[in-house]
Scaffold this motif. Structure first.
Motif, PDB file in Angstrom:
ATOM      1  N   VAL A  85       0.871  -1.172   0.000  1.00 10.32           N
ATOM      2  CA  VAL A  85       0.000   0.000   0.000  1.00 10.32           C
ATOM      3  C   VAL A  85       0.907   1.220   0.000  1.00 10.32           C
ATOM      4  CG1 VAL A  85      -1.909   1.192   1.112  1.00 10.32           C
ATOM      5  CG2 VAL A  85      -1.689  -1.281   1.387  1.00 10.32           C
ATOM      6  N   GLU A  86       0.734   2.102  -0.967  1.00 10.12           N
ATOM      7  CA  GLU A  86       1.668   3.221  -1.117  1.00 10.12           C
ATOM      8  C   GLU A  86       1.146   4.535  -0.552  1.00 10.12           C
ATOM      9  OE1 GLU A  86       4.446   3.258  -4.444  1.00 10.12           O
ATOM     10  OE2 GLU A  86       2.981   2.042  -5.528  1.00 10.12           O
ATOM     11  N   ASP A  87      -0.104   4.577  -0.162  1.00  7.98           N
ATOM     12  CA  ASP A  87      -0.658   5.862   0.286  1.00  7.98           C
ATOM     13  C   ASP A  87      -1.605   5.679   1.460  1.00  7.98           C
ATOM     14  OD1 ASP A  87      -2.563   4.532  -1.159  1.00  7.98           O
ATOM     15  OD2 ASP A  87      -3.172   6.223  -2.407  1.00  7.98           O
ATOM     16  N   VAL A  88      -1.122   5.080   2.536  1.00  7.74           N
ATOM     17  CA  VAL A  88      -1.914   4.967   3.751  1.00  7.74           C
ATOM     18  C   VAL A  88      -2.174   6.373   4.275  1.00  7.74           C
ATOM     19  CG1 VAL A  88      -2.035   4.007   6.074  1.00  7.74           C
ATOM     20  CG2 VAL A  88      -0.883   2.726   4.258  1.00  7.74           C
ATOM     21  N   PRO A  89      -3.439   6.743   4.555  1.00 10.54           N
ATOM     22  CA  PRO A  89      -3.741   8.133   4.940  1.00 10.54           C
ATOM     23  C   PRO A  89      -3.356   8.439   6.375  1.00 10.54           C
ATOM     24  CG  PRO A  89      -5.742   6.802   4.955  1.00 10.54           C
ATOM     25  CD  PRO A  89      -4.651   5.911   4.438  1.00 10.54           C
ATOM     26  N   VAL A  90      -2.128   8.907   6.568  1.00  8.11           N
ATOM     27  CA  VAL A  90      -1.631   9.230   7.898  1.00  8.11           C
ATOM     28  C   VAL A  90      -1.154  10.667   7.934  1.00  8.11           C
ATOM     29  CG1 VAL A  90      -0.937   6.848   8.359  1.00  8.11           C
ATOM     30  CG2 VAL A  90       0.736   8.448   7.397  1.00  8.11           C
ATOM     31  N   LYS A  91      -0.965  11.159   9.131  1.00  8.75           N
ATOM     32  CA  LYS A  91      -0.377  12.484   9.365  1.00  8.75           C
ATOM     33  C   LYS A  91       1.037  12.252   9.881  1.00  8.75           C
ATOM     34  CE  LYS A  91      -1.224  16.925  11.671  1.00  8.75           C
ATOM     35  NZ  LYS A  91      -2.147  17.689  12.557  1.00  8.75           N
ATOM     36  N   ALA A  92       1.998  12.303   8.982  1.00  7.84           N
ATOM     37  CA  ALA A  92       3.384  11.979   9.321  1.00  7.84           C
ATOM     38  C   ALA A  92       4.094  13.249   9.782  1.00  7.84           C
ATOM     39  CB  ALA A  92       4.096  11.353   8.130  1.00  7.84           C
TER      40      ALA A  92
ATOM     41  N   ARG B 241      -7.716  -1.940  11.289  1.00  7.99           N
ATOM     42  CA  ARG B 241      -7.631  -3.307  10.778  1.00  7.99           C
ATOM     43  C   ARG B 241      -7.704  -3.261   9.248  1.00  7.99           C
ATOM     44  NH1 ARG B 241     -11.857  -7.744  12.833  1.00  7.99           N
ATOM     45  NH2 ARG B 241     -13.315  -6.407  11.667  1.00  7.99           N
ATOM     46  N   HIS B 242      -6.850  -4.036   8.607  1.00  6.14           N
ATOM     47  CA  HIS B 242      -6.797  -4.118   7.156  1.00  6.14           C
ATOM     48  C   HIS B 242      -7.284  -5.495   6.703  1.00  6.14           C
ATOM     49  CE1 HIS B 242      -4.098  -0.510   6.777  1.00  6.14           C
ATOM     50  NE2 HIS B 242      -3.786  -0.886   8.005  1.00  6.14           N
ATOM     51  N   ASP B 243      -8.116  -5.517   5.672  1.00  8.17           N
ATOM     52  CA  ASP B 243      -8.607  -6.761   5.070  1.00  8.17           C
ATOM     53  C   ASP B 243      -7.664  -7.146   3.936  1.00  8.17           C
ATOM     54  OD1 ASP B 243      -9.930  -8.821   3.769  1.00  8.17           O
ATOM     55  OD2 ASP B 243     -11.907  -7.894   3.940  1.00  8.17           O
TER      56      ASP B 243
ATOM     57  N   TRP C 204      -6.006  -4.716   1.234  1.00 11.51           N
ATOM     58  CA  TRP C 204      -5.601  -4.060   2.469  1.00 11.51           C
ATOM     59  C   TRP C 204      -6.539  -2.886   2.800  1.00 11.51           C
ATOM     60  CZ3 TRP C 204      -0.994  -4.657   5.711  1.00 11.51           C
ATOM     61  CH2 TRP C 204      -0.265  -5.827   5.418  1.00 11.51           C
ATOM     62  N   ALA C 205      -7.787  -2.987   2.397  1.00 10.27           N
ATOM     63  CA  ALA C 205      -8.758  -1.960   2.780  1.00 10.27           C
ATOM     64  C   ALA C 205      -8.781  -1.827   4.289  1.00 10.27           C
ATOM     65  CB  ALA C 205     -10.144  -2.339   2.257  1.00 10.27           C
ATOM     66  N   GLN C 206      -8.911  -0.598   4.774  1.00  8.43           N
ATOM     67  CA  GLN C 206      -8.770  -0.389   6.209  1.00  8.43           C
ATOM     68  C   GLN C 206     -10.073  -0.004   6.870  1.00  8.43           C
ATOM     69  OE1 GLN C 206      -5.524   2.526   6.419  1.00  8.43           O
ATOM     70  NE2 GLN C 206      -7.018   4.036   7.116  1.00  8.43           N
ATOM     71  N   GLU C 207     -10.225  -0.502   8.091  1.00  3.94           N
ATOM     72  CA  GLU C 207     -11.381  -0.248   8.933  1.00  3.94           C
ATOM     73  C   GLU C 207     -10.893   0.221  10.297  1.00  3.94           C
ATOM     74  OE1 GLU C 207     -14.815  -2.794  11.344  1.00  3.94           O
ATOM     75  OE2 GLU C 207     -13.389  -3.809  10.025  1.00  3.94           O
ATOM     76  N   PRO C 208     -11.158   1.481  10.675  1.00  2.46           N
ATOM     77  CA  PRO C 208     -10.740   1.930  12.004  1.00  2.46           C
ATOM     78  C   PRO C 208     -11.430   1.123  13.107  1.00  2.46           C
ATOM     79  CG  PRO C 208     -11.278   3.794  10.592  1.00  2.46           C
ATOM     80  CD  PRO C 208     -11.753   2.564   9.876  1.00  2.46           C
ATOM     81  N   MET C 209     -10.638   0.693  14.090  1.00  2.00           N
ATOM     82  CA  MET C 209     -11.163  -0.065  15.224  1.00  2.00           C
ATOM     83  C   MET C 209     -11.242   0.796  16.486  1.00  2.00           C
ATOM     84  SD  MET C 209      -9.067  -3.603  14.563  1.00  2.00           S
ATOM     85  CE  MET C 209      -9.943  -4.574  15.774  1.00  2.00           C
TER      86      MET C 209
END
Length: 366
Positions: A88-95, A132-134, A139-144
């Motif tokens: 995954v090249e663009d995980v949406p984070v605040k780095a 969590r990533h499926d 690798w779709a992500q679901e906030p837990m």
């Protein structure tokens, strides 16, 4: 519970050898080993370079024999047959600062991965979340868990799957008083189910497992007990055994104290060395087996700790490995073959990178 122990000044079990100073740009010799070596009671060890040109690798975990890594700016990559591949090249984070894409762990049975992320909430600011990533859905992500207090420093970030539970380290997000609030997720170590719910055996009817933490960044298991490493301020880096409901003192105390309200560390380090990970070794280097190892950022070495036995562990011996050879060391971990792996963190804004940084290294018998 008093876990106070004093450092034992013993001769090291492994005397460092090899070249002095940082490795030359490129970081490897002609045979593919990094420019450092050490000797142990068992003989020599060598350091192999597995990957170069990474940008602040942080989380590391194996799945089906492949090594997966997070990079703090927001990428997940894997190492397959000696080659790096993007996942995954663009995980949406605040780095920002110490935040970004941090810890990584895999579900033991299901096609899920977990990451710890610093992000910007809808209303602005900085927060942390467990995601969590499926793996069967790209690798779709679901906030837990969302809304854990975040900041440019002290975001915690380490994940550990143990005994059908997921442990999550949360720093105090630069606000000291959070450490003494068991209702706050920041300044705590969380224990949740693999679906992200509060673990049914938790002490506070919440996700909090232990509190009084400043910035824990290492988690590992020894004989069923969870160990952590934690950053102190200018004094009092700690190794702790984590127990449900215990208060580890921050900011009231750092290191051991005479106050029965607080659980003492196994040991502490003053001045600080900045421990950033934790792993128990059970690999082919016999004299290291059963030892706790962790990377240090400030002191730029791999730290090895021989723990004594019993229900109240202490330190029997310690040594510094590869001091100054590779710069800032963040994550140490072991692979399916038992070998120790190491990531550098020289591109995190506080290091002096060489051309091949950041790197993943593997320590093997020579």
């Amino acid at each position: 519970m008093d876990r106070r122990r004093y450092l034992t000044s013993l001769g090291t079990a492994a005397a460092l050898a090899g070249c002095a100073g940082r490795p030359r740009p490129g970081g490897t010799d002609a045979d593919g080993t990094a420019s450092a070596s050490a000797s142990t009671e068992d003989g020599g060890v060598a350091v192999e370079t597995l990957a170069t040109d990474l940008e602040v690798p942080w989380g590391a975990a194996f799945r089906d024999g492949d090594l997966y890594l997070t990079e703090r700016p927001g990428r997940i990559i894997r190492l397959v047959d000696g080659q790096l591949e993007p996942v995954v090249e663009d995980v949406p984070v605040k780095a920002v600062g110490e935040g970004g894409l941090l810890g990584l762990a895999f579900h033991p049975d299901q096609p899920y991965a977990y990451t710890h992320q610093t992000y910007e909430p809808a209303g602005g600011g900085t927060a942390n979340r467990l995601v969590r990533h499926d793996l069967n859905d790209g690798w779709a992500q679901e906030p837990m868990i969302e809304g854990i207090s975040g900041a440019h420093i002290h975001d915690g970030g380490r994940l550990l799957v143990h005994d059908d539970a997921l442990y999550v380290t949360c720093g105090d997000a630069a606000t000291e008083e959070r450490g003494q609030n068991p209702d706050a997720l920041a300044g705590s170590v969380l224990r949740v189910t693999l679906d992200g719910d509060p673990h049914p055996d938790n002490p506070f009817d919440s996700r909090v497992f232990s509190y009084g933490h400043r910035n824990p960044q290492g988690l590992t298991v020894r004989d069923g007990a969870v160990y952590s490493t934690e950053h102190g301020p200018s004094v009092g880096d700690e190794i702790n055994v984590l127990d449900a409901g215990e208060n580890y003192g921050w900011p009231e105390v750092t290191g051991p104290s005479d106050d029965d309200r607080f659980t003492d560390p196994v040991t502490s380090y003053s001045p600080t060395i900045a421990p950033a990970s934790a792993a128990m070794y059970d690999g082919p280097i016999e004299s290291w087996r059963g030892d706790l190892l962790f990377g240090t950022l400030k002191s730029q070495h791999v730290h090895r700790v021989r723990l004594d036995g019993g229900d109240d562990p202490g330190v029997a011996a310690e040594e510094r490995l590869f001091e100054g050879e590779f710069g800032r060391i963040r994550t140490v971990f072991t692979g399916p073959d038992g070998h120790l792996h190491v990531t550098t963190s020289n591109r995190d804004g506080r290091g002096s990178p060489v051309a091949s940084d950041d790197r993943v290294l593997r320590v093997v018998p020579a």
